[in-house]
Design a protein around this motif. Structure first.
Motif, PDB file in Angstrom:
ATOM      1  N   ARG A  43       0.825  -1.216   0.000  1.00 15.01           N
ATOM      2  CA  ARG A  43       0.000   0.000   0.000  1.00 15.01           C
ATOM      3  C   ARG A  43       0.852   1.256   0.000  1.00 15.01           C
ATOM      4  NH1 ARG A  43      -4.615  -0.174  -2.192  1.00 15.01           N
ATOM      5  NH2 ARG A  43      -5.302  -2.300  -1.931  1.00 15.01           N
ATOM      6  N   ALA A  46       2.610   1.828  -3.279  1.00 18.93           N
ATOM      7  CA  ALA A  46       1.637   2.240  -4.297  1.00 18.93           C
ATOM      8  C   ALA A  46       1.294   3.718  -4.124  1.00 18.93           C
ATOM      9  CB  ALA A  46       0.381   1.386  -4.215  1.00 18.93           C
ATOM     10  N   GLU A  47       1.096   4.136  -2.859  1.00 22.50           N
ATOM     11  CA  GLU A  47       0.720   5.532  -2.618  1.00 22.50           C
ATOM     12  C   GLU A  47       1.894   6.475  -2.882  1.00 22.50           C
ATOM     13  OE1 GLU A  47      -1.294   5.419   1.215  1.00 22.50           O
ATOM     14  OE2 GLU A  47      -2.857   4.164   0.304  1.00 22.50           O
ATOM     15  N   GLN A  48       3.091   6.008  -2.544  1.00 22.51           N
ATOM     16  CA  GLN A  48       4.280   6.822  -2.775  1.00 22.51           C
ATOM     17  C   GLN A  48       4.540   7.009  -4.278  1.00 22.51           C
ATOM     18  OE1 GLN A  48       7.715   5.023  -0.834  1.00 22.51           O
ATOM     19  NE2 GLN A  48       9.002   5.781  -2.499  1.00 22.51           N
ATOM     20  N   LEU A  49       4.378   5.934  -5.052  1.00 23.73           N
ATOM     21  CA  LEU A  49       4.670   6.006  -6.486  1.00 23.73           C
ATOM     22  C   LEU A  49       3.457   6.419  -7.316  1.00 23.73           C
ATOM     23  CD1 LEU A  49       6.764   2.714  -6.899  1.00 23.73           C
ATOM     24  CD2 LEU A  49       7.637   5.040  -6.686  1.00 23.73           C
ATOM     25  N   LEU A  50       2.295   6.549  -6.670  1.00 22.22           N
ATOM     26  CA  LEU A  50       1.030   6.870  -7.358  1.00 22.22           C
ATOM     27  C   LEU A  50       0.698   5.826  -8.417  1.00 22.22           C
ATOM     28  CD1 LEU A  50       0.763  10.696  -8.114  1.00 22.22           C
ATOM     29  CD2 LEU A  50      -0.441   9.372  -6.388  1.00 22.22           C
ATOM     30  N   ILE A  51       0.684   4.572  -7.989  1.00 21.11           N
ATOM     31  CA  ILE A  51       0.339   3.504  -8.930  1.00 21.11           C
ATOM     32  C   ILE A  51      -0.636   2.530  -8.271  1.00 21.11           C
ATOM     33  CG2 ILE A  51       2.501   3.636 -10.238  1.00 21.11           C
ATOM     34  CD1 ILE A  51       3.510   1.257  -8.635  1.00 21.11           C
ATOM     35  N   ASN A  52      -1.285   1.747  -9.095  1.00 18.63           N
ATOM     36  CA  ASN A  52      -2.207   0.707  -8.654  1.00 18.63           C
ATOM     37  C   ASN A  52      -1.472  -0.275  -7.724  1.00 18.63           C
ATOM     38  OD1 ASN A  52      -3.811  -1.689  -8.603  1.00 18.63           O
ATOM     39  ND2 ASN A  52      -4.761  -1.073 -10.534  1.00 18.63           N
ATOM     40  N   ASN A  54      -2.064  -3.281  -7.087  1.00 21.30           N
ATOM     41  CA  ASN A  54      -1.874  -4.607  -7.690  1.00 21.30           C
ATOM     42  C   ASN A  54      -0.539  -4.714  -8.425  1.00 21.30           C
ATOM     43  OD1 ASN A  54      -4.361  -5.467  -6.804  1.00 21.30           O
ATOM     44  ND2 ASN A  54      -5.408  -4.865  -8.696  1.00 21.30           N
TER      45      ASN A  54
END
Lengths: 138, 322
Positions: A43, A46-52, A54
């Motif tokens: 999570r 994903a939030e750090q890289l701004l990606i899904n 999954n």
């Protein structure tokens, strides 16, 4: 956690999950990430890289399968102790394949054997300081 | 599953995992066909990007899925109900953000919260306030004074505060400044923390498709050309460089799945769907000496589907852009 961070680029021929796999693998191999060190949760990466999320899960799944990361229940993902999941024969086969691909590409780009060798040495030297850092840390 | 011409997605067995299913959805406006026989399904828990040029029929499709517009032919199901017979309690489980983020200019942002709350059984005021805050909006501001990005934030706050399980966003990222766009993407990632939740979003920003989507649909001239997972799409669409001893041929044999051919001095670059050894042999039969696969970004693969400027005949005739 050290200053090491995953960085991704969109619009590249390499899918984002593969960029993550390659960067973690390289960091673990060179010692930028050391065995036992934690990596960000699915999570939070994903939030750090701004990606899904999954996409991160898929990358971590592959890294666990290849023995680069290990998942500790409810604690998250950690860099695994270096161990060879492949036999020596298999490693040699993969090395030959990687070298063949690389040499073909380099020749296709019109480089001489000398130039190719120099480029390889330069690349290995660039990794060396990381190796040294690893040894010092152990 | 790359082309809807080849596989009818709606005819595939569905183990009850789709939140949206469209079958042969068609809509005419007068004589003009806006959406032509579109069939697809959106799996539960997926983030599905819907792309296509302006006027391709994306918004019309979305409005039909939501039951806001009746199809001329075909039908669609959403959360298990026919789109045209959507019970209010099911509609409340869908969060829809319309294109352009229209607002009542005289209404204050805080009043929007109170106003909107009345329509929903579930309303998360904390969520509403935190998204408003996230987009740096003062609650007393009149909606007419908001920037475009803030209007998007207000819509997002209203949409997410009803705690939907399905988000349908029609071009949520168009015209946003970088900060607002980042907030939007963060909100989308946050929304999918619950793996049962699904997002369908239309967009022109292929960068956002690559970041967010695990499924992709491409609508081109009213026809659905792609509906599959992003992984499958990347796997099926390839770029190859064919090198010739002299100038490449002006005419190409009929290469199945050819999306784009660009001629260089002594080479041809092809983007091909469903690439196979057969393509390579065809190229060799017209004199290619080497055929080498090259890396292809998701963006370039998608643009190969949508960026053809109507030159459909050019491709079926197998001619080459130079």
């Amino acid at each position: 956690m050290s200053g090491w961070r995953v960085q991704i680029a969109t619009g590249s021929g390499t899918p984002i999950y593969r960029q993550i796999v390659e960067q973690v693998r390289l960091a673990a191999a060179t010692g930028a990430l050391v065995a036992g060190q934690g990596v960000p949760s699915v999570r939070s990466l994903a939030e750090q890289l701004l990606i899904n999320a999954n996409t991160v899960a898929k990358a971590y799944g592959e890294l666990v399968r290849d023995g680069v990361l290990e998942s500790r229940q409810s604690l998250g993902y950690f860099v695994a102790e270096k161990r060879q999941v492949f036999s020596r024969g298999e490693r040699l086969r993969r090395l030959r394949q990687a070298v063949d691909d690389f040499v073909q590409e380099a020749i296709f780009l019109d480089f001489t054997a000398d130039e190719i060798q120099r480029a390889v040495e330069k690349s290995l030297t660039a990794l060396e300081w990381c190796e040294k850092a690893t040894e010092a840390g152990q | 599953m790359i082309s809807s011409d080849e596989v009818d997605v709606a005819s595939l067995p569905d183990p009850g995992q789709s939140v949206i299913r469209a079958h042969a959805l068609t809509r005419y406006f007068g004589n003009k066909c806006a959406v032509n026989g579109v069939s697809f399904s959106v799996p539960r828990g997926s983030v599905c990007a819907f792309i296509g040029r302006n006027g391709a029929g994306k918004s019309t499709t979305i409005r039909m899925l939501l039951g806001l517009l009746a199809p001329t032919r075909g039908r669609s199901m959403i959360l298990g109900h026919d789109s045209l017979e959507l019970p209010p309690e099911t509609r409340a489980r869908i969060g829809y953000m319309a294109e352009g983020h229209p607002v009542y200019p005289w209404m204050r942002v805080s009043q929007y919260g109170t106003f909107q709350k009345g329509f929903y059984r579930r309303w998360n005021q904390g969520m509403f306030s935190s998204i408003i805050d996230y987009f740096a909006i003062a609650p007393r501001t009149k909606a007419g004074e908001l920037s475009h990005g803030q209007r998007a934030g207000l819509h997002l706050a209203m949409t997410l505060a009803s705690e939907p399980e399905l988000l349908v966003l029609d071009e949520p990222d168009t015209g946003l400044d970088p900060a607002a766009r980042r907030s939007l993407l963060e909100a989308m990632i946050h929304f999918t923390r619950n793996r049962e939740r699904t997002i369908l979003f239309s967009t022109h920003l292929l960068d956002d498709v690559e970041r967010m989507a695990d499924h992709v649909m491409v609508l081109d001239y009213s026809v659905l050309r792609v509906a599959c997972s992003v992984d499958l799409f990347r796997d099926h669409v390839r770029r190859v460089l064919a090198q010739f001893s002299g100038p490449p041929p002006r005419e190409l044999p009929d290469i199945r799945g050819l999306l784009r051919a660009t001629a260089g001095e002594n080479d041809l670059t092809l983007i091909v769907a469903n690439y196979s050894g057969h393509t390579e042999r065809l190229l060799e039969s017209v004199g290619a000496q080497t055929v080498v696969e090259q890396p292809l970004s998701l963006e370039d693969a998608l643009v190969a589907y949508i960026g053809r400027h109507g030159k459909k005949d050019l491709f079926s005739a197998g001619r080459v852009e130079s």
